[in-house]
Design a protein around this motif. Sequence first.
Motif, PDB file in Angstrom:
ATOM      1  N   ALA A  11      12.374 -16.848  18.811  1.00  0.00           N
ATOM      2  CA  ALA A  11      12.389 -15.376  18.787  1.00  0.00           C
ATOM      3  C   ALA A  11      12.812 -14.827  20.151  1.00  0.00           C
ATOM      4  O   ALA A  11      13.571 -13.855  20.234  1.00  0.00           O
ATOM      5  CB  ALA A  11      11.009 -14.846  18.409  1.00  0.00           C
ATOM      6  N   ARG A  12      12.371 -15.457  21.233  1.00  0.00           N
ATOM      7  CA  ARG A  12      12.766 -15.030  22.580  1.00  0.00           C
ATOM      8  C   ARG A  12      14.266 -15.265  22.804  1.00  0.00           C
ATOM      9  O   ARG A  12      14.955 -14.431  23.404  1.00  0.00           O
ATOM     10  CB  ARG A  12      11.950 -15.779  23.629  1.00  0.00           C
ATOM     11  N   LEU A  13      14.769 -16.383  22.311  1.00  0.00           N
ATOM     12  CA  LEU A  13      16.203 -16.666  22.424  1.00  0.00           C
ATOM     13  C   LEU A  13      17.019 -15.630  21.641  1.00  0.00           C
ATOM     14  O   LEU A  13      18.034 -15.127  22.140  1.00  0.00           O
ATOM     15  CB  LEU A  13      16.505 -18.079  21.915  1.00  0.00           C
ATOM     16  N   GLU A  14      16.562 -15.315  20.442  1.00  0.00           N
ATOM     17  CA  GLU A  14      17.260 -14.301  19.622  1.00  0.00           C
ATOM     18  C   GLU A  14      17.254 -12.942  20.316  1.00  0.00           C
ATOM     19  O   GLU A  14      18.263 -12.237  20.311  1.00  0.00           O
ATOM     20  CB  GLU A  14      16.609 -14.195  18.245  1.00  0.00           C
ATOM     21  N   ARG A  15      16.109 -12.587  20.897  1.00  0.00           N
ATOM     22  CA  ARG A  15      16.012 -11.290  21.582  1.00  0.00           C
ATOM     23  C   ARG A  15      16.979 -11.248  22.773  1.00  0.00           C
ATOM     24  O   ARG A  15      17.676 -10.261  22.986  1.00  0.00           O
ATOM     25  CB  ARG A  15      14.571 -11.029  22.036  1.00  0.00           C
ATOM     26  N   TYR A  16      17.027 -12.329  23.527  1.00  0.00           N
ATOM     27  CA  TYR A  16      17.943 -12.413  24.670  1.00  0.00           C
ATOM     28  C   TYR A  16      19.389 -12.234  24.199  1.00  0.00           C
ATOM     29  O   TYR A  16      20.165 -11.492  24.802  1.00  0.00           O
ATOM     30  CB  TYR A  16      17.765 -13.772  25.361  1.00  0.00           C
ATOM     31  N   ALA A  17      19.738 -12.904  23.112  1.00  0.00           N
ATOM     32  CA  ALA A  17      21.104 -12.812  22.570  1.00  0.00           C
ATOM     33  C   ALA A  17      21.420 -11.382  22.140  1.00  0.00           C
ATOM     34  O   ALA A  17      22.536 -10.899  22.343  1.00  0.00           O
ATOM     35  CB  ALA A  17      21.273 -13.783  21.413  1.00  0.00           C
ATOM     36  N   ARG A  18      20.440 -10.689  21.551  1.00  0.00           N
ATOM     37  CA  ARG A  18      20.646  -9.299  21.122  1.00  0.00           C
ATOM     38  C   ARG A  18      20.816  -8.364  22.316  1.00  0.00           C
ATOM     39  O   ARG A  18      21.611  -7.441  22.298  1.00  0.00           O
ATOM     40  CB  ARG A  18      19.457  -8.809  20.279  1.00  0.00           C
ATOM     41  N   GLU A  19      20.053  -8.626  23.380  1.00  0.00           N
ATOM     42  CA  GLU A  19      20.050  -7.726  24.537  1.00  0.00           C
ATOM     43  C   GLU A  19      21.299  -7.872  25.414  1.00  0.00           C
ATOM     44  O   GLU A  19      21.632  -6.960  26.154  1.00  0.00           O
ATOM     45  CB  GLU A  19      18.795  -7.982  25.389  1.00  0.00           C
ATOM     46  N   GLY A  20      21.963  -9.001  25.330  1.00  0.00           N
ATOM     47  CA  GLY A  20      23.184  -9.202  26.115  1.00  0.00           C
ATOM     48  C   GLY A  20      22.910  -9.822  27.475  1.00  0.00           C
ATOM     49  O   GLY A  20      21.764  -9.995  27.877  1.00  0.00           O
ATOM     50  N   PRO A  21      23.970 -10.164  28.192  1.00  0.00           N
ATOM     51  CA  PRO A  21      23.808 -10.919  29.439  1.00  0.00           C
ATOM     52  C   PRO A  21      23.219 -10.147  30.617  1.00  0.00           C
ATOM     53  O   PRO A  21      22.614 -10.734  31.498  1.00  0.00           O
ATOM     54  CB  PRO A  21      25.242 -11.364  29.768  1.00  0.00           C
ATOM     55  N   TYR A  22      23.375  -8.836  30.638  1.00  0.00           N
ATOM     56  CA  TYR A  22      22.985  -8.076  31.833  1.00  0.00           C
ATOM     57  C   TYR A  22      21.805  -7.140  31.603  1.00  0.00           C
ATOM     58  O   TYR A  22      21.576  -6.220  32.369  1.00  0.00           O
ATOM     59  CB  TYR A  22      24.174  -7.275  32.367  1.00  0.00           C
ATOM     60  N   TYR A  23      21.051  -7.371  30.562  1.00  0.00           N
ATOM     61  CA  TYR A  23      19.919  -6.507  30.234  1.00  0.00           C
ATOM     62  C   TYR A  23      18.891  -6.531  31.365  1.00  0.00           C
ATOM     63  O   TYR A  23      18.578  -7.572  31.931  1.00  0.00           O
ATOM     64  CB  TYR A  23      19.261  -6.992  28.934  1.00  0.00           C
ATOM     65  N   ALA A  24      18.388  -5.367  31.708  1.00  0.00           N
ATOM     66  CA  ALA A  24      17.330  -5.279  32.724  1.00  0.00           C
ATOM     67  C   ALA A  24      16.218  -4.396  32.176  1.00  0.00           C
ATOM     68  O   ALA A  24      16.476  -3.345  31.592  1.00  0.00           O
ATOM     69  CB  ALA A  24      17.878  -4.695  34.010  1.00  0.00           C
ATOM     70  N   VAL A  25      14.997  -4.836  32.346  1.00  0.00           N
ATOM     71  CA  VAL A  25      13.850  -4.059  31.886  1.00  0.00           C
ATOM     72  C   VAL A  25      13.730  -2.833  32.781  1.00  0.00           C
ATOM     73  O   VAL A  25      13.727  -2.938  34.010  1.00  0.00           O
ATOM     74  CB  VAL A  25      12.552  -4.906  31.954  1.00  0.00           C
ATOM     75  N   ALA A  26      13.632  -1.665  32.156  1.00  0.00           N
ATOM     76  CA  ALA A  26      13.486  -0.428  32.926  1.00  0.00           C
ATOM     77  C   ALA A  26      12.085  -0.360  33.524  1.00  0.00           C
ATOM     78  O   ALA A  26      11.098  -0.652  32.844  1.00  0.00           O
ATOM     79  CB  ALA A  26      13.731   0.774  32.022  1.00  0.00           C
ATOM     80  N   THR A  27      12.015  -0.020  34.764  1.00  0.00           N
ATOM     81  CA  THR A  27      10.707   0.140  35.414  1.00  0.00           C
ATOM     82  C   THR A  27      10.586   1.580  35.899  1.00  0.00           C
ATOM     83  O   THR A  27      11.536   2.167  36.418  1.00  0.00           O
ATOM     84  CB  THR A  27      10.547  -0.822  36.618  1.00  0.00           C
ATOM     85  N   ALA A  28       9.414   2.103  35.712  1.00  0.00           N
ATOM     86  CA  ALA A  28       9.179   3.482  36.117  1.00  0.00           C
ATOM     87  C   ALA A  28       9.043   3.539  37.632  1.00  0.00           C
ATOM     88  O   ALA A  28       8.373   2.710  38.246  1.00  0.00           O
ATOM     89  CB  ALA A  28       7.916   4.008  35.456  1.00  0.00           C
ATOM     90  N   ARG A  29       9.687   4.526  38.212  1.00  0.00           N
ATOM     91  CA  ARG A  29       9.574   4.719  39.669  1.00  0.00           C
ATOM     92  C   ARG A  29       8.756   5.989  39.931  1.00  0.00           C
ATOM     93  O   ARG A  29       9.017   7.027  39.343  1.00  0.00           O
ATOM     94  CB  ARG A  29      10.952   4.861  40.302  1.00  0.00           C
ATOM     95  N   VAL A  30       7.811   5.857  40.787  1.00  0.00           N
ATOM     96  CA  VAL A  30       6.956   6.991  41.111  1.00  0.00           C
ATOM     97  C   VAL A  30       7.271   7.440  42.528  1.00  0.00           C
ATOM     98  O   VAL A  30       7.221   6.647  43.473  1.00  0.00           O
ATOM     99  CB  VAL A  30       5.463   6.605  41.008  1.00  0.00           C
ATOM    100  N   ALA A  31       7.640   8.702  42.648  1.00  0.00           N
ATOM    101  CA  ALA A  31       7.937   9.257  43.973  1.00  0.00           C
ATOM    102  C   ALA A  31       6.634   9.775  44.573  1.00  0.00           C
ATOM    103  O   ALA A  31       5.864  10.482  43.928  1.00  0.00           O
ATOM    104  CB  ALA A  31       8.939  10.394  43.839  1.00  0.00           C
ATOM    105  N   VAL A  32       6.388   9.396  45.802  1.00  0.00           N
ATOM    106  CA  VAL A  32       5.166   9.842  46.489  1.00  0.00           C
ATOM    107  C   VAL A  32       5.581  10.784  47.608  1.00  0.00           C
ATOM    108  O   VAL A  32       6.394  10.439  48.453  1.00  0.00           O
ATOM    109  CB  VAL A  32       4.395   8.629  47.073  1.00  0.00           C
ATOM    110  N   GLU A  33       5.021  11.978  47.543  1.00  0.00           N
ATOM    111  CA  GLU A  33       5.339  12.968  48.581  1.00  0.00           C
ATOM    112  C   GLU A  33       4.401  12.775  49.746  1.00  0.00           C
ATOM    113  O   GLU A  33       3.198  12.609  49.579  1.00  0.00           O
ATOM    114  CB  GLU A  33       5.151  14.386  48.024  1.00  0.00           C
ATOM    115  N   SER A  34       4.979  12.772  50.923  1.00  0.00           N
ATOM    116  CA  SER A  34       4.091  12.707  52.100  1.00  0.00           C
ATOM    117  C   SER A  34       3.850  14.129  52.591  1.00  0.00           C
ATOM    118  O   SER A  34       4.720  14.965  52.578  1.00  0.00           O
ATOM    119  CB  SER A  34       4.739  11.862  53.182  1.00  0.00           C
ATOM    120  N   SER A  35       2.630  14.387  53.002  1.00  0.00           N
ATOM    121  CA  SER A  35       2.304  15.751  53.428  1.00  0.00           C
ATOM    122  C   SER A  35       2.236  15.868  54.912  1.00  0.00           C
ATOM    123  O   SER A  35       2.138  14.958  55.651  1.00  0.00           O
ATOM    124  CB  SER A  35       1.010  16.216  52.799  1.00  0.00           C
TER     125      SER A  35
END
Length: 199
Positions: free
Chosen positions: A175-199
Amino acid sequence: LVLLPEPRSDLKITAITCVGTIGNNPEALEYLASEKTALEALVTVYNTSIGQLRVECLRAIACIFGYSTTPSGAASQICYELYAKLDDGKFLVGLTKEIMKGFEESCVAGLAVIQKLVHHAWGLHEIASYQNIVNFLLMRDSSRAKVAQQWQFSVIESIVKAPEAKSEFDDETFARLERYAREGPYYAVATARVAVESS
């Protein structure tokens, strides 16, 4: 064809390339196996080489293993016998280490060999039986060269399309191999970026 005593690496590389090109034809491969000298020399050079010479050996081995997308019969058996002699029967272990070093040329050449191994029923079984190569194939690394990522994807695509794949891999891995094949060679998991304001 004399590979072993020749001290000049450029001539050795030419000879190795010739062996790979000739071995890409099943009838010629059967002749090479009956004559023995060239394939035995290839094994010896591979087992003792490093650097560019080893990369050229891998390219020749990929040509030989890749003589057909549906290999069978005597030629496939010859490929298996060659495989069993490389690295004293530990070819896949050594090949995985070679690929994981991260040098683009050896990584690509090694992945090309694995992609050709997939076409042989015995090759697919060997890959499925060696967890380190399976783990490496399923590990995405955007720092790898694009061409290496493409070859990695090509290997996985070939595995997923192989008729024996479902029976060779456990359900979760397949199932992991199939998922990799579906996602393509350059798939990257999106990660949330949190901006921190300095005061």
